[in-house]
Design an enzyme around this catalytic site. Structure first.
Site, PDB file in Angstrom:
ATOM      1  N   LYS A  16       0.825  -1.222   0.000  1.00  0.00           N
ATOM      2  CA  LYS A  16       0.000   0.000   0.000  1.00  0.00           C
ATOM      3  C   LYS A  16       0.850   1.259   0.000  1.00  0.00           C
ATOM      4  O   LYS A  16       0.530   2.234  -0.679  1.00  0.00           O
ATOM      5  CB  LYS A  16      -0.939  -0.020   1.215  1.00  0.00           C
ATOM      6  CG  LYS A  16      -1.953  -1.150   1.186  1.00  0.00           C
ATOM      7  CD  LYS A  16      -2.848  -1.143   2.416  1.00  0.00           C
ATOM      8  CE  LYS A  16      -2.132  -1.539   3.673  1.00  0.00           C
ATOM      9  NZ  LYS A  16      -1.652  -2.948   3.662  1.00  0.00           N
ATOM     10  N   GLY A  40       3.821  -1.238   8.619  1.00  0.00           N
ATOM     11  CA  GLY A  40       5.054  -0.770   8.013  1.00  0.00           C
ATOM     12  C   GLY A  40       4.848  -0.552   6.532  1.00  0.00           C
ATOM     13  O   GLY A  40       4.609  -1.508   5.790  1.00  0.00           O
ATOM     14  N   HIS A  41       4.879   0.696   6.095  1.00  0.00           N
ATOM     15  CA  HIS A  41       4.727   1.012   4.677  1.00  0.00           C
ATOM     16  C   HIS A  41       6.092   1.285   4.084  1.00  0.00           C
ATOM     17  O   HIS A  41       6.774   2.231   4.483  1.00  0.00           O
ATOM     18  CB  HIS A  41       3.792   2.212   4.493  1.00  0.00           C
ATOM     19  CG  HIS A  41       2.363   1.885   4.770  1.00  0.00           C
ATOM     20  ND1 HIS A  41       1.350   2.810   4.684  1.00  0.00           N
ATOM     21  CD2 HIS A  41       1.773   0.721   5.119  1.00  0.00           C
ATOM     22  CE1 HIS A  41       0.194   2.226   4.970  1.00  0.00           C
ATOM     23  NE2 HIS A  41       0.437   0.968   5.247  1.00  0.00           N
TER      24      HIS A  41
END
Length: 423
Positions: A16, A40-41
């Site tokens: 994402k 966590g992106h």
């Protein structure tokens, strides 16, 4: 102008953050609506990898307003560290950042309780990230939590101590001590830094921006199959990860929502405990894990890996009203001579179903697969969708036919440039 929403369609880790970063230049605002530092992106561009946990993924674009909504649970210590890392890389993370006064605070005692409760479950552990998420949302629903706006009040320390004392009593029930003395100094230092940021009623901010004609992208965390109501309960997160959560997590009305971007890997992964019908416990699963570097960006834990699951995807697409599907990590499957796709589940009596049942029945079902040809060629040098091998296009077309949603983006690598627009 409308609000577009980006959600994960699996058990999280779909990519994402990368898609927010790719789409962000066409928006004026990126707003995070739920979750906390358990998410966590990962964003990669110009050869550098960036991992965000609570800061919205539009932060690398100077023209974008970034909003941490009321549905988020915020750890001041983790948040401060994120901002410091951005500063070290030449990014002013505070310039266009707004934080909801109504976002819940994660306290050191929340993290301690998370650990105590998870250990008390023994063999029935949820697979918590131990970041204090569940206990914080529990306090929110129980109407005993502390919110970001509370740090501006003179009695914040007193209220903090009252909350910690209540948490200490809960820990004592399990014959454990909170043991948070060493963490409290860093917490209060981080609270002082948080006080210097723009703490506002973001629901007013966002609705004012809508009235000005600004375009807003709502950014979710985790995945739809971890939703507190519709996920594989109890092996879920503690917030609403689907589109409906964007309304309650940002204070925007449903009438404003337009596009819904659903993010799915070309295969499937899961972190932590819980059912996973297509999980592979063999060398194929390990091959996917290594090729996809499937290790948690927050915890570092190896992710469980398996083939793509269409009944689960159909369910997530239905719940979210997905209008566009973005297929991530297609490059990870490049070395396979065949790709398997779960199209149905088989019950014990031999009948098939396309529906995702609740936990008890799901654990009794077996995946039914069809096999598609693999492409067995590197996608590293593909720059346009027209350059994709025929087998990749066949795979994408099959998913579109089965899921009744157009695939508009195919990602073939972690970098920002490795993103192919299919239209």
């Amino acid at each position: 102008m409308p609000v577009d929403v980006l959600v994960g369609l699996q058990w999280g880790d779909e990519g994402k953050g990368k898609i927010v970063d790719v789409l962000a230049p066409t928006y004026d605002v990126v707003a995070r609506f739920q979750g906390g530092p358990n998410a966590g992106h990962t964003l990669t561009f110009n050869g550098t990898k960036h991992v965000l946990h609570q800061v919205p993924s539009g932060i690398f674009h100077p023209h974008i307003i970034n909003v941490v909504g009321n549905g988020v649970v915020l750890d001041p210590v983790v948040f401060r560290e994120e901002l410091r890392k951005l500063t070290a890389r030449g990014v002013d993370g505070t310039a266009n950042l707004y934080i909801s006064r109504k976002a819940q605070l994660i306290l050191p005692s929340h993290r301690a309780l998370d650990r105590i409760w998870e250990e008390a479950r023994g063999g029935s552990r949820i697979g918590s990230t131990l970041k204090g998420i569940g206990p914080t949302y529990q306090d929110k629903v129980g109407r005993t939590g502390l919110r970001v706006g509370d740090i501006l009040h003179a009695n914040f320390r007193e209220r903090y101590q009252q909350t910690v004392e209540r948490h200490r009593q809960l820990a004592n029930f399990h014959q454990r001590d909170l043991d948070i003395d060493a963490e409290e100094a860093a917490f209060f230092d981080a609270v002082e830094d948080l006080r210097q940021l723009r703490l506002v009623d973001t629901e007013y901010l966002l609705n004012d921006l809508l009235n000005q004609g600004k375009r807003i992208l709502a950014e979710g965390a985790q995945g739809s199959l971890l939703d507190i109501d519709f996920g594989t309960y109890p092996y879920v997160t503690s917030s609403s990860t689907i589109v409906a959560g964007a309304c309650t997590g940002l204070g925007i009305a449903p009438k404003h929502i337009d596009k819904v971007y659903g993010i799915s890997k070309a295969y499937c992964t899961r972190v932590g405990s819980g059912p996973f019908p297509t999980e592979l416990h063999d060398e194929v699963g390990e091959k996917i894990r290594q090729a996809g570097r499937e290790f948690g960006s927050t915890t570092g834990r190896p992710r469980r890996c398996g083939w793509i699951d269409l009944p689960a995807l159909r369910y997530a697409i239905m719940l979210n009203g997905v209008t566009e599907l973005h297929l991530m990590k297609a490059d990870v499957l490049s070395d396979f001579d065949e790709i398997r796709v779960c199209t149905h589940y088989k019950r014990a009596d031999g009948t098939l179903t396309e529906q995702l049942p609740d936990l008890g029945e799901l654990e009794q079902l077996a995946p039914e697969y069809i096999t598609l040809p693999g492409w067995q060629v590197s996608l590293d040098n593909v720059m346009l969708a027209s350059g994709l091998p025929g087998e990749v296009r066949t795979y994408v077309q099959f998913l579109e036919e089965q899921l009744k949603v157009p695939v508009t983006i195919v990602s073939i690598g972690p970098d920002r440039v490795s993103t192919l627009h299919m239209n």
